[in-house]
Enzyme design. Sequence first.
Site, PDB file in Angstrom:
ATOM      1  N   GLU A   1      34.631  12.812 -15.838  1.00  0.00           N
ATOM      2  CA  GLU A   1      33.593  11.612 -14.745  1.00  0.00           C
ATOM      3  C   GLU A   1      33.575  10.771 -15.819  1.00  0.00           C
ATOM      4  OE1 GLU A   1      32.560  10.925 -12.410  1.00  0.00           O
ATOM      5  OE2 GLU A   1      30.547  11.798 -11.882  1.00  0.00           O
ATOM      6  N   ASP A   2      33.129   9.437 -15.912  1.00  0.00           N
ATOM      7  CA  ASP A   2      32.905   8.902 -16.590  1.00  0.00           C
ATOM      8  C   ASP A   2      31.664   8.462 -16.614  1.00  0.00           C
ATOM      9  OD1 ASP A   2      32.011   8.565 -14.471  1.00  0.00           O
ATOM     10  OD2 ASP A   2      32.156   6.241 -13.631  1.00  0.00           O
TER      11      ASP A   2
ATOM     12  N   ASP B   1      24.802  10.931 -15.379  1.00  0.00           N
ATOM     13  CA  ASP B   1      23.229   9.881 -15.493  1.00  0.00           C
ATOM     14  C   ASP B   1      21.738  10.802 -14.621  1.00  0.00           C
ATOM     15  OD1 ASP B   1      22.084   8.222 -15.063  1.00  0.00           O
ATOM     16  OD2 ASP B   1      21.953   6.939 -13.439  1.00  0.00           O
TER      17      ASP B   1
ATOM     18  N   PHE C   1      22.051  -0.081 -18.106  1.00  0.00           N
ATOM     19  CA  PHE C   1      23.274  -0.307 -17.021  1.00  0.00           C
ATOM     20  C   PHE C   1      24.972  -0.129 -17.877  1.00  0.00           C
ATOM     21  CE2 PHE C   1      25.770  -0.718 -13.279  1.00  0.00           C
ATOM     22  CZ  PHE C   1      25.894   0.190 -12.625  1.00  0.00           C
TER      23      PHE C   1
ATOM     24  N   ARG D   1      35.417  -3.082 -13.588  1.00  0.00           N
ATOM     25  CA  ARG D   1      36.198  -2.337 -13.916  1.00  0.00           C
ATOM     26  C   ARG D   1      37.335  -1.598 -14.554  1.00  0.00           C
ATOM     27  NH1 ARG D   1      34.100   2.710 -10.405  1.00  0.00           N
ATOM     28  NH2 ARG D   1      34.077   1.617  -7.908  1.00  0.00           N
TER      29      ARG D   1
HETATM   30  P1  IMP Z   1      24.690  10.429 -11.428  1.00  0.00           P
HETATM   31  O1  IMP Z   1      25.240  11.603 -10.180  1.00  0.00           O
HETATM   32  O2  IMP Z   1      23.636  10.268 -11.391  1.00  0.00           O
HETATM   33  O3  IMP Z   1      25.248  11.602 -12.567  1.00  0.00           O
HETATM   34  O4  IMP Z   1      25.923   9.366 -11.240  1.00  0.00           O
HETATM   35  C1  IMP Z   1      26.561  10.072 -12.096  1.00  0.00           C
HETATM   36  C2  IMP Z   1      27.584   8.216 -11.918  1.00  0.00           C
HETATM   37  O5  IMP Z   1      26.898   7.253 -11.302  1.00  0.00           O
HETATM   38  C3  IMP Z   1      28.773   7.771 -12.249  1.00  0.00           C
HETATM   39  O6  IMP Z   1      30.264   8.628 -11.640  1.00  0.00           O
HETATM   40  C4  IMP Z   1      28.906   6.383 -11.341  1.00  0.00           C
HETATM   41  O7  IMP Z   1      29.365   6.406 -10.899  1.00  0.00           O
HETATM   42  C5  IMP Z   1      27.548   5.997 -11.699  1.00  0.00           C
HETATM   43  N1  IMP Z   1      26.602   5.419 -12.617  1.00  0.00           N
HETATM   44  C6  IMP Z   1      25.785   5.807 -13.501  1.00  0.00           C
HETATM   45  N2  IMP Z   1      25.132   5.509 -14.467  1.00  0.00           N
HETATM   46  C7  IMP Z   1      26.281   4.226 -13.912  1.00  0.00           C
HETATM   47  C8  IMP Z   1      26.408   2.519 -15.464  1.00  0.00           C
HETATM   48  O8  IMP Z   1      25.311   3.249 -16.005  1.00  0.00           O
HETATM   49  N3  IMP Z   1      26.899   1.920 -15.213  1.00  0.00           N
HETATM   50  C9  IMP Z   1      27.860   2.138 -13.714  1.00  0.00           C
HETATM   51  N4  IMP Z   1      27.790   3.507 -12.453  1.00  0.00           N
HETATM   52  C10 IMP Z   1      26.961   4.374 -13.097  1.00  0.00           C
END
Ligand code: IMP
Length: 178
Positions: free
Chosen positions: A98-99, A102, A151, A164
């Site tokens: 995963e990137d 959050d 962010f 990206r």
């Molecule tokens: P989560 O489900 O809230 O943990 O979100 C995960 C996904 O939200 C990541 O795979 C990203 O695609 C997106 N995301 C969360 N934070 C960021 C950020 O700071 N920049 C860009 N994408 C984010």
Amino acid sequence: MSAGTLRLLFSAQQIQKRIHEMGAQIDKDYPDGALHLVCILKGACFFLADLARAIERDVVIDFMGISSYGRGTTTSGAVKLTKDLDLAVENVHVLLVEDIVDTGLTLNYLMNTLQQRKPRSIRVAALLDKPERRQRPVKVSYVGFEIPDEFVVGYGLDFAERYRNLQDVCVLEGPQVA
Ligand code: IMP
């Protein structure tokens, strides 16, 4: 849309160095059995490509698509599968790539979904982790860098599908991300 301001957080060089450390750790931790790297589209595509090449053991690569933030910077809370795996994962080691983690909603959903397919084990490798923002518990076994609640874009991460292809990870500052 205004361009926003980019502030360097991790350079391409720092990212590569850290990914090589992560790859070496993964090689140590998985001495046997098939290892399926599952890339979560789209943000993790560059991380997957570099992490896979930093791992020396044999790996299998597969992809999963998940609906994400769309054009904003805050999560809707809803997670939707947009592309399923091509390969079965029963009795194999799965490493979700995963990137960024959050709120944890995405990975929490994915872990629950994939557990039902009876993998031998399932772990997470994330380039970035924002632990302050967590709403659901997720164990991230391999973390590139922990970051504060900001962010970020670049190295696969987008804002409304832009940025990206930046080589570095940068904080995006400006009115559109307030
Ligand atoms: P989560 O489900 O809230 O943990 O979100 C995960 C996904 O939200 C990541 O795979 C990203 O695609 C997106 N995301 C969360 N934070 C960021 C950020 O700071 N920049 C860009 N994408 C984010």
